[in-house]
Design an enzyme around this catalytic site. Sequence first.
Site, PDB file in Angstrom:
ATOM      1  N   HIS A  60       0.843  -1.203   0.000  1.00  0.00           N
ATOM      2  CA  HIS A  60       0.000   0.000   0.000  1.00  0.00           C
ATOM      3  C   HIS A  60       0.870   1.242   0.000  1.00  0.00           C
ATOM      4  O   HIS A  60       2.097   1.152   0.093  1.00  0.00           O
ATOM      5  CB  HIS A  60      -1.005  -0.029   1.154  1.00  0.00           C
ATOM      6  CG  HIS A  60      -0.409   0.060   2.522  1.00  0.00           C
ATOM      7  ND1 HIS A  60       0.505  -0.835   3.023  1.00  0.00           N
ATOM      8  CD2 HIS A  60      -0.632   0.949   3.537  1.00  0.00           C
ATOM      9  CE1 HIS A  60       0.810  -0.518   4.266  1.00  0.00           C
ATOM     10  NE2 HIS A  60       0.152   0.561   4.603  1.00  0.00           N
ATOM     11  N   HIS A  62       1.138   3.858   2.074  1.00  0.00           N
ATOM     12  CA  HIS A  62       1.682   4.537   3.256  1.00  0.00           C
ATOM     13  C   HIS A  62       3.212   4.527   3.151  1.00  0.00           C
ATOM     14  O   HIS A  62       3.812   3.546   2.705  1.00  0.00           O
ATOM     15  CB  HIS A  62       1.220   3.839   4.552  1.00  0.00           C
ATOM     16  CG  HIS A  62      -0.196   4.222   4.928  1.00  0.00           C
ATOM     17  ND1 HIS A  62      -1.010   3.398   5.662  1.00  0.00           N
ATOM     18  CD2 HIS A  62      -0.924   5.345   4.656  1.00  0.00           C
ATOM     19  CE1 HIS A  62      -2.183   3.997   5.842  1.00  0.00           C
ATOM     20  NE2 HIS A  62      -2.154   5.169   5.238  1.00  0.00           N
ATOM     21  N   ASP A  64       5.737   4.181   5.076  1.00  0.00           N
ATOM     22  CA  ASP A  64       6.613   3.173   5.686  1.00  0.00           C
ATOM     23  C   ASP A  64       6.631   1.863   4.897  1.00  0.00           C
ATOM     24  O   ASP A  64       7.286   0.905   5.301  1.00  0.00           O
ATOM     25  CB  ASP A  64       6.249   2.934   7.161  1.00  0.00           C
ATOM     26  CG  ASP A  64       4.784   2.584   7.384  1.00  0.00           C
ATOM     27  OD1 ASP A  64       3.960   2.875   6.498  1.00  0.00           O
ATOM     28  OD2 ASP A  64       4.464   2.024   8.451  1.00  0.00           O
ATOM     29  N   HIS A  65       5.928   1.831   3.767  1.00  0.00           N
ATOM     30  CA  HIS A  65       5.947   0.634   2.910  1.00  0.00           C
ATOM     31  C   HIS A  65       6.461   0.928   1.496  1.00  0.00           C
ATOM     32  O   HIS A  65       6.675   0.001   0.730  1.00  0.00           O
ATOM     33  CB  HIS A  65       4.547   0.007   2.836  1.00  0.00           C
ATOM     34  CG  HIS A  65       4.096  -0.509   4.173  1.00  0.00           C
ATOM     35  ND1 HIS A  65       4.103  -1.845   4.499  1.00  0.00           N
ATOM     36  CD2 HIS A  65       3.690   0.150   5.282  1.00  0.00           C
ATOM     37  CE1 HIS A  65       3.693  -1.995   5.752  1.00  0.00           C
ATOM     38  NE2 HIS A  65       3.431  -0.794   6.245  1.00  0.00           N
ATOM     39  N   HIS A 140      -7.405  -2.065   5.702  1.00  0.00           N
ATOM     40  CA  HIS A 140      -6.549  -1.017   6.266  1.00  0.00           C
ATOM     41  C   HIS A 140      -7.177   0.345   5.949  1.00  0.00           C
ATOM     42  O   HIS A 140      -8.224   0.409   5.312  1.00  0.00           O
ATOM     43  CB  HIS A 140      -5.148  -1.180   5.673  1.00  0.00           C
ATOM     44  CG  HIS A 140      -4.092  -0.395   6.373  1.00  0.00           C
ATOM     45  ND1 HIS A 140      -4.035  -0.244   7.742  1.00  0.00           N
ATOM     46  CD2 HIS A 140      -3.018   0.281   5.884  1.00  0.00           C
ATOM     47  CE1 HIS A 140      -2.983   0.498   8.050  1.00  0.00           C
ATOM     48  NE2 HIS A 140      -2.355   0.838   6.951  1.00  0.00           N
ATOM     49  N   ASP A 210      -0.483  -4.005   5.853  1.00  0.00           N
ATOM     50  CA  ASP A 210      -1.080  -3.716   7.173  1.00  0.00           C
ATOM     51  C   ASP A 210      -2.572  -4.089   7.143  1.00  0.00           C
ATOM     52  O   ASP A 210      -3.220  -3.882   6.128  1.00  0.00           O
ATOM     53  CB  ASP A 210      -0.979  -2.230   7.482  1.00  0.00           C
ATOM     54  CG  ASP A 210       0.442  -1.727   7.550  1.00  0.00           C
ATOM     55  OD1 ASP A 210       1.395  -2.504   7.358  1.00  0.00           O
ATOM     56  OD2 ASP A 210       0.625  -0.517   7.751  1.00  0.00           O
ATOM     57  N   HIS A 268       5.946  -5.438  12.011  1.00  0.00           N
ATOM     58  CA  HIS A 268       5.267  -4.152  11.914  1.00  0.00           C
ATOM     59  C   HIS A 268       4.908  -3.601  13.295  1.00  0.00           C
ATOM     60  O   HIS A 268       3.824  -3.075  13.524  1.00  0.00           O
ATOM     61  CB  HIS A 268       4.016  -4.242  11.022  1.00  0.00           C
ATOM     62  CG  HIS A 268       3.556  -2.907  10.517  1.00  0.00           C
ATOM     63  ND1 HIS A 268       2.591  -2.171  11.152  1.00  0.00           N
ATOM     64  CD2 HIS A 268       3.953  -2.152   9.465  1.00  0.00           C
ATOM     65  CE1 HIS A 268       2.398  -1.043  10.499  1.00  0.00           C
ATOM     66  NE2 HIS A 268       3.213  -1.013   9.472  1.00  0.00           N
TER      67      HIS A 268
HETATM   68 ZN    ZN Z   1      -0.242   1.399   6.610  1.00  0.00          ZN
END
Ligand code: ZN
Length: 301
Positions: A60, A62, A64-65, A140, A210, A268
């Site tokens: 996805h 976000h 942090d990914h 998510h 997530d 995570h």
């Molecule tokens: Zn996320």
Amino acid sequence: MKLTILGCYSATPQLHTNPTAQIFEIKNHTFLIDCGEGTQVELRRHKVKFGKIKHIFISHLHGDHCFGLAGLISTFRLLTREADLHIYAPKGLKEVITLQMKLSQSWTNYKLIFHELSSTTSELIYEDDKVEVHTIPLDHRIYTNGFLFKEKPGERKLDINAVLNADIDVAYYRKLKQGADVPNNNGTIVKNETVTRDPQPPKSYAFCSDTAYNEAMLPIIKDVDVLYHESTFIDKHEDLALPTKHSTAKQAATIAKKANVKQLILGHYSTRYDDLTAFKTEAETIFKPVELAKDGKVFDF
Ligand SMILES: [Zn+2]
């Protein structure tokens, strides 16, 4: 199959850990799963050859990914990469990366092929003669997929003594491996199962990050060998899980149990936790075995 954790905390890079990224090796493939900041440094640290990465799977958008992706694509260009690079990611990432390259006037000299994902049901997104990759729709705050990596069943194994005793010509070995009954040199039909053995059962790995607790994924991940499931929180912060659409360690373990997986890896983690012991102990009240992801940790299975 070999899984190398390059980063396994959520949110922001830390001195001792990075946001999500993993290298998953299966049947001569080196797949990169998610690409948080710092991924290319970790690839160097773990001596992963950049040229071997031909497919990148992004769960996805976000940061942090995926915030490491633009840098990695740029580094590939500086290293004069020529091989195609396939990126499987939610719709929108192509726009982000393309704009970045446009404004910095740094188009890649290799082919960048985006496979934009938008389906909310599981779909087959990659396949060759040995491996399949399917999406796992997750629950998510924004559109998110996990990924299921599956070996295809191999050929049957010849029991060579039985084959010789049955007096079967070598020309039929190929058909035997494919499961056929074949004639021997006297013209008698030999039953396949009397001269061959079952192949190794195909293995599978499910990456799920997530997501909130989400039983909809159960039929897709049923019986997998290894499940990586996010566990951002422990029990005392359970009230944070639902509004942020994340899971607790116990919720991850409940999914593992209900899906009858063989092994659970947790990751995570929220950066509020330095000591991860409680993640394992809380999960183990519901399911075993549980392993904790850690930067640099390698799982062979
Ligand atoms: Zn996320």
